[in-house]
Design a protein around this motif. Sequence first.
Motif, PDB file in Angstrom:
ATOM      1  N   LYS A  17       0.976  -1.183   0.158  1.00 11.81           N
ATOM      2  CA  LYS A  17       0.313   0.278  -0.180  1.00 11.81           C
ATOM      3  C   LYS A  17       0.607   1.278   0.008  1.00 11.81           C
ATOM      4  O   LYS A  17       1.586   1.438   0.887  1.00 11.81           O
ATOM      5  N   PRO A  18       0.402   2.417  -0.869  1.00 11.57           N
ATOM      6  CA  PRO A  18       1.092   3.072  -1.258  1.00 11.57           C
ATOM      7  C   PRO A  18       0.647   4.592   0.051  1.00 11.57           C
ATOM      8  O   PRO A  18      -0.406   4.208   0.746  1.00 11.57           O
ATOM      9  N   CYS A  24      -3.082   5.500  -6.836  1.00  8.63           N
ATOM     10  CA  CYS A  24      -3.673   4.213  -6.747  1.00  8.63           C
ATOM     11  C   CYS A  24      -2.587   2.854  -7.017  1.00  8.63           C
ATOM     12  O   CYS A  24      -2.391   3.342  -9.010  1.00  8.63           O
ATOM     13  N   ASN A  25      -2.153   2.223  -6.540  1.00  8.44           N
ATOM     14  CA  ASN A  25      -1.244   1.016  -7.507  1.00  8.44           C
ATOM     15  C   ASN A  25      -2.134   0.015  -7.219  1.00  8.44           C
ATOM     16  O   ASN A  25      -1.747  -1.659  -7.568  1.00  8.44           O
ATOM     17  N   GLY A  26      -3.462  -0.270  -6.666  1.00  7.99           N
ATOM     18  CA  GLY A  26      -4.051  -1.480  -7.042  1.00  7.99           C
ATOM     19  C   GLY A  26      -3.732  -2.149  -5.741  1.00  7.99           C
ATOM     20  O   GLY A  26      -3.999  -3.999  -6.125  1.00  7.99           O
ATOM     21  N   GLY A  28      -5.632  -3.000  -3.208  1.00  7.96           N
ATOM     22  CA  GLY A  28      -6.120  -3.630  -2.627  1.00  7.96           C
ATOM     23  C   GLY A  28      -6.816  -3.193  -1.127  1.00  7.96           C
ATOM     24  O   GLY A  28      -7.804  -4.082  -0.775  1.00  7.96           O
ATOM     25  N   VAL A  29      -6.115  -2.909  -0.174  1.00  6.22           N
ATOM     26  CA  VAL A  29      -6.247  -2.834   0.759  1.00  6.22           C
ATOM     27  C   VAL A  29      -7.374  -2.388   1.462  1.00  6.22           C
ATOM     28  O   VAL A  29      -8.177  -2.951   2.530  1.00  6.22           O
ATOM     29  N   CYS A  30      -7.854  -0.728   1.101  1.00  9.39           N
ATOM     30  CA  CYS A  30      -9.543  -0.906   1.274  1.00  9.39           C
ATOM     31  C   CYS A  30     -10.179  -1.337   1.267  1.00  9.39           C
ATOM     32  O   CYS A  30     -11.694  -1.855   1.762  1.00  9.39           O
ATOM     33  N   CYS A 108      -5.013   7.468  -2.833  1.00  7.91           N
ATOM     34  CA  CYS A 108      -4.916   6.998  -2.653  1.00  7.91           C
ATOM     35  C   CYS A 108      -5.688   7.440  -1.403  1.00  7.91           C
ATOM     36  O   CYS A 108      -4.346   8.446  -1.295  1.00  7.91           O
ATOM     37  N   ASP A 109      -6.951   7.336  -1.291  1.00 10.39           N
ATOM     38  CA  ASP A 109      -7.210   7.795   0.137  1.00 10.39           C
ATOM     39  C   ASP A 109      -7.285   6.997   1.517  1.00 10.39           C
ATOM     40  O   ASP A 109      -8.557   7.453   2.435  1.00 10.39           O
ATOM     41  N   SER A 110      -6.942   5.723   1.022  1.00 11.36           N
ATOM     42  CA  SER A 110      -7.174   5.194   2.814  1.00 11.36           C
ATOM     43  C   SER A 110      -5.736   5.092   3.321  1.00 11.36           C
ATOM     44  O   SER A 110      -4.705   5.217   3.442  1.00 11.36           O
TER      45      SER A 110
HETATM   46  S1  SF4 Z   1      -7.155   3.083  -2.695  1.00 12.64           S
HETATM   47 FE1  SF4 Z   1      -7.004   1.092  -1.834  1.00 12.64          FE
HETATM   48  S2  SF4 Z   1      -6.168   0.238  -3.627  1.00 12.64           S
HETATM   49 FE2  SF4 Z   1      -5.461   2.198  -4.388  1.00 12.64          FE
HETATM   50  S3  SF4 Z   1      -3.637   2.146  -3.611  1.00 12.64           S
HETATM   51 FE3  SF4 Z   1      -5.368   3.216  -1.571  1.00 12.64          FE
HETATM   52  S4  SF4 Z   1      -5.746   1.077  -0.331  1.00 12.64           S
HETATM   53 FE4  SF4 Z   1      -5.069   0.457  -2.105  1.00 12.64          FE
END
Ligand code: SF4
Length: 124
Positions: A17-18, A24-26, A28-30, A108-110
């Motif tokens: 996770k970045p 966003c790099n995909g 998948g965490v969020c 990424c907003d997570s």
């Molecule tokens: S938005 Fe979700 S899938 Fe994308 S980098 Fe952030 S945590 Fe990962």
Amino acid sequence: MSTSHHIIHIEPLAPRKPAVGAPCNGCGVCCLVAPCPLGVVLSGRRTGACVALRWHDGNAGLYRCGAIVEPRAVAANALPSSLSAVSVPLGFALGHLARRWVAAGVGCDSTVEVSHAGETMPHD
Ligand code: SF4
Ligand code: SF4
């Protein structure tokens, strides 16, 4: 501030996770922690992994939103069998709407902090 811990099962080849705000790099965490508003509708729940999340193998594996990359299949899965006839037009609409609802292409907003198995968990 309270901190909660969740165990998520993630593909070993998923990118890390970045930082918040980075592209966003995909990873998948969020979507594995909890579904977004669209994912709540598709999954029928507010916690746990979103049913629409899809893993893509390849040179660089990554997760992608099924509402965007497989909208017909996701729509069909979300509908009762009695409404399967509308899965094609619904999937078409879903693909267009999902891009706006999930803010595709935005950083990424997570704020989730991730520790992988074998690593030390961060302190509260
Ligand atoms: S938005 Fe979700 S899938 Fe994308 S980098 Fe952030 S945590 Fe990962
Ligand atoms: S972005 Fe897509 S896969 Fe992720 S939680 Fe939302 S609907 Fe599900």
